[in-house]
Design a protein around this motif. Sequence first.
Motif, mmCIF file in Angstrom:
data_model
loop_
_atom_site.group_PDB
_atom_site.id
_atom_site.type_symbol
_atom_site.label_atom_id
_atom_site.label_comp_id
_atom_site.label_asym_id
_atom_site.label_seq_id
_atom_site.Cartn_x
_atom_site.Cartn_y
_atom_site.Cartn_z
ATOM 1 N N PHE A 34 0.823 -1.212 0.000
ATOM 2 C CA PHE A 34 0.000 0.000 0.000
ATOM 3 C C PHE A 34 0.857 1.263 0.000
ATOM 4 C CE2 PHE A 34 -3.157 -3.066 1.632
ATOM 5 C CZ PHE A 34 -4.185 -2.805 0.738
ATOM 6 N N ASN A 35 2.046 1.171 0.558
ATOM 7 C CA ASN A 35 2.941 2.318 0.540
ATOM 8 C C ASN A 35 3.412 2.620 -0.877
ATOM 9 O OD1 ASN A 35 4.010 4.334 2.156
ATOM 10 N ND2 ASN A 35 5.938 3.277 2.480
ATOM 11 N N VAL A 36 3.668 1.581 -1.654
ATOM 12 C CA VAL A 36 4.061 1.781 -3.054
ATOM 13 C C VAL A 36 2.909 2.418 -3.836
ATOM 14 C CG1 VAL A 36 4.729 0.643 -5.200
ATOM 15 C CG2 VAL A 36 5.729 -0.109 -3.046
ATOM 16 N N LEU A 37 1.709 1.916 -3.613
ATOM 17 C CA LEU A 37 0.548 2.451 -4.334
ATOM 18 C C LEU A 37 0.292 3.922 -4.020
ATOM 19 C CD1 LEU A 37 -2.063 -0.459 -4.152
ATOM 20 C CD2 LEU A 37 -0.627 0.226 -6.084
ATOM 21 N N ARG A 38 0.722 4.364 -2.846
ATOM 22 C CA ARG A 38 0.528 5.762 -2.479
ATOM 23 C C ARG A 38 1.497 6.692 -3.203
ATOM 24 N NH1 ARG A 38 2.208 6.965 2.098
ATOM 25 N NH2 ARG A 38 0.976 8.859 2.434
ATOM 26 N N GLY A 39 2.528 6.127 -3.791
ATOM 27 C CA GLY A 39 3.561 6.943 -4.421
ATOM 28 C C GLY A 39 3.078 7.673 -5.663
ATOM 29 N N LYS A 40 3.792 8.730 -5.989
ATOM 30 C CA LYS A 40 3.490 9.519 -7.185
ATOM 31 C C LYS A 40 4.563 9.357 -8.251
ATOM 32 C CE LYS A 40 -0.131 11.246 -5.143
ATOM 33 N NZ LYS A 40 -1.502 10.817 -5.549
ATOM 34 N N VAL A 126 3.333 -2.650 -8.563
ATOM 35 C CA VAL A 126 3.753 -2.081 -9.849
ATOM 36 C C VAL A 126 2.890 -2.586 -10.999
ATOM 37 C CG1 VAL A 126 5.657 -2.062 -11.529
ATOM 38 C CG2 VAL A 126 6.108 -1.605 -9.109
ATOM 39 N N THR A 127 2.372 -3.802 -10.875
ATOM 40 C CA THR A 127 1.474 -4.293 -11.932
ATOM 41 C C THR A 127 0.191 -3.466 -11.977
ATOM 42 O OG1 THR A 127 0.455 -5.919 -10.443
ATOM 43 C CG2 THR A 127 2.368 -6.648 -11.725
ATOM 44 N N LEU A 128 -0.197 -2.900 -10.847
ATOM 45 C CA LEU A 128 -1.396 -2.053 -10.804
ATOM 46 C C LEU A 128 -1.087 -0.622 -11.237
ATOM 47 C CD1 LEU A 128 -2.927 -3.306 -7.421
ATOM 48 C CD2 LEU A 128 -3.501 -4.047 -9.737
ATOM 49 N N LYS A 129 0.140 -0.176 -10.940
ATOM 50 C CA LYS A 129 0.560 1.175 -11.333
ATOM 51 C C LYS A 129 1.956 1.084 -11.959
ATOM 52 C CE LYS A 129 -0.556 4.659 -8.729
ATOM 53 N NZ LYS A 129 -0.705 5.630 -7.602
ATOM 54 N N GLN A 131 3.684 2.865 -13.772
ATOM 55 C CA GLN A 131 4.525 4.065 -13.774
ATOM 56 C C GLN A 131 5.386 4.177 -12.519
ATOM 57 O OE1 GLN A 131 1.273 3.913 -13.464
ATOM 58 N NE2 GLN A 131 0.433 5.523 -12.143
ATOM 59 N N LEU A 132 5.120 3.328 -11.533
ATOM 60 C CA LEU A 132 5.890 3.363 -10.286
ATOM 61 C C LEU A 132 6.968 2.285 -10.231
ATOM 62 C CD1 LEU A 132 3.021 3.989 -7.693
ATOM 63 C CD2 LEU A 132 4.568 5.657 -8.732
ATOM 64 N N ASP A 133 7.269 1.703 -11.375
ATOM 65 C CA ASP A 133 8.297 0.657 -11.439
ATOM 66 C C ASP A 133 9.596 1.177 -10.812
ATOM 67 O OD1 ASP A 133 9.391 -1.781 -11.987
ATOM 68 O OD2 ASP A 133 9.935 -1.285 -14.046
ATOM 69 N N PRO A 134 10.137 0.478 -9.766
ATOM 70 C CA PRO A 134 11.321 0.972 -9.058
ATOM 71 C C PRO A 134 12.515 1.189 -9.980
ATOM 72 C CG PRO A 134 10.297 -0.797 -7.824
ATOM 73 C CD PRO A 134 9.626 -0.765 -9.165
ATOM 74 N N THR A 135 13.282 2.182 -9.664
ATOM 75 C CA THR A 135 14.487 2.480 -10.440
ATOM 76 C C THR A 135 15.696 1.782 -9.817
ATOM 77 O OG1 THR A 135 14.902 4.456 -9.107
ATOM 78 C CG2 THR A 135 13.568 4.731 -11.094
ATOM 79 N N GLY A 136 16.779 1.726 -10.576
ATOM 80 C CA GLY A 136 18.002 1.111 -10.075
ATOM 81 C C GLY A 136 17.932 -0.410 -10.103
ATOM 82 N N ALA A 137 19.028 -1.033 -9.713
ATOM 83 C CA ALA A 137 19.117 -2.493 -9.721
ATOM 84 C C ALA A 137 18.616 -3.079 -8.402
ATOM 85 C CB ALA A 137 20.557 -2.921 -9.968
ATOM 86 N N PHE A 138 18.073 -4.269 -8.496
ATOM 87 C CA PHE A 138 17.673 -5.001 -7.293
ATOM 88 C C PHE A 138 18.908 -5.752 -6.793
ATOM 89 C CE2 PHE A 138 16.018 -8.593 -4.913
ATOM 90 C CZ PHE A 138 15.007 -8.020 -4.161
ATOM 91 N N GLU A 139 19.534 -5.236 -5.753
ATOM 92 C CA GLU A 139 20.805 -5.785 -5.264
ATOM 93 C C GLU A 139 20.553 -6.982 -4.344
ATOM 94 O OE1 GLU A 139 23.578 -4.840 -6.372
ATOM 95 O OE2 GLU A 139 23.109 -2.916 -7.327
#
Length: 241
Positions: A34-40, A126-129, A131-139
């Motif tokens: 839900f925190n991700v979904l709140r992002g802009k 991210v599948t729901l939004k 445009q909020l696909d995280p940036t950078g590499a998944f370390e």
Amino acid sequence: MLRVLTVELRKLNRSLAAALAVAAPGLIAVFTFFNVLRGKTPQPWDMWMIGCLGIWAFFMLPMSVTALTALVAQMEHSPRSWDHLRALPLRRWTLYAAKAVSVFLVVALMSVAVLVLSWAAVRLAVTLKPQLDPTGAFETRAYLETMGRIYLAAVLLIAVQLWLALRFSSFVPGLVVGIGGTFFAVVATSARIGVFLPWQMPINMLATDGWRMHTALGLGLGGGLLVLTLALWHLSRREVL
């Protein structure tokens, strides 16, 4: 020892330990979702994953350990089965060692579940939004190493809570210490002396100050192994109150 451990794991399988092992990491994942979904705007992977690690180390890990150790101990305290177990042709220390190993195994599984479910929560959001696909590499390696340090730093915390839970037939002493320790860890987050508090040692694995991290890791692991050894020696020679 292996036979005793096998029996212990079967007991856990019939208890609420599995529910606890899923619920604690699951709550972190739900919060993250839900925190991700709140992002802009898109945020780095590090923000989400380190945030989840912080929640786990700071609050959820200490409280989960408090609940888990109480659960493991009450499986014998409630039905008053210690007398029966101690009458078996086994070394007493193996009974307590099996309890300890099972607790450490469950905490390890929960630690891995935090990473897996947190990643899954971000991907689902991210599948729901998109445009909020995280940036950078998944370390992956960095997150695993950090979680590993958190786990090792928590050895002292786990040993103390398990000792109390097994020592007293009532769950109250362990519960009071667990809640109290977590409370003081929260209010003393920035205190220099907080690095010596077992309940704060895991969160210090995320500290930018190298002294805090290495001190907490050394004390958490080294002190934890010492306390665990003392606990096994003490419990195998005393009766439960």
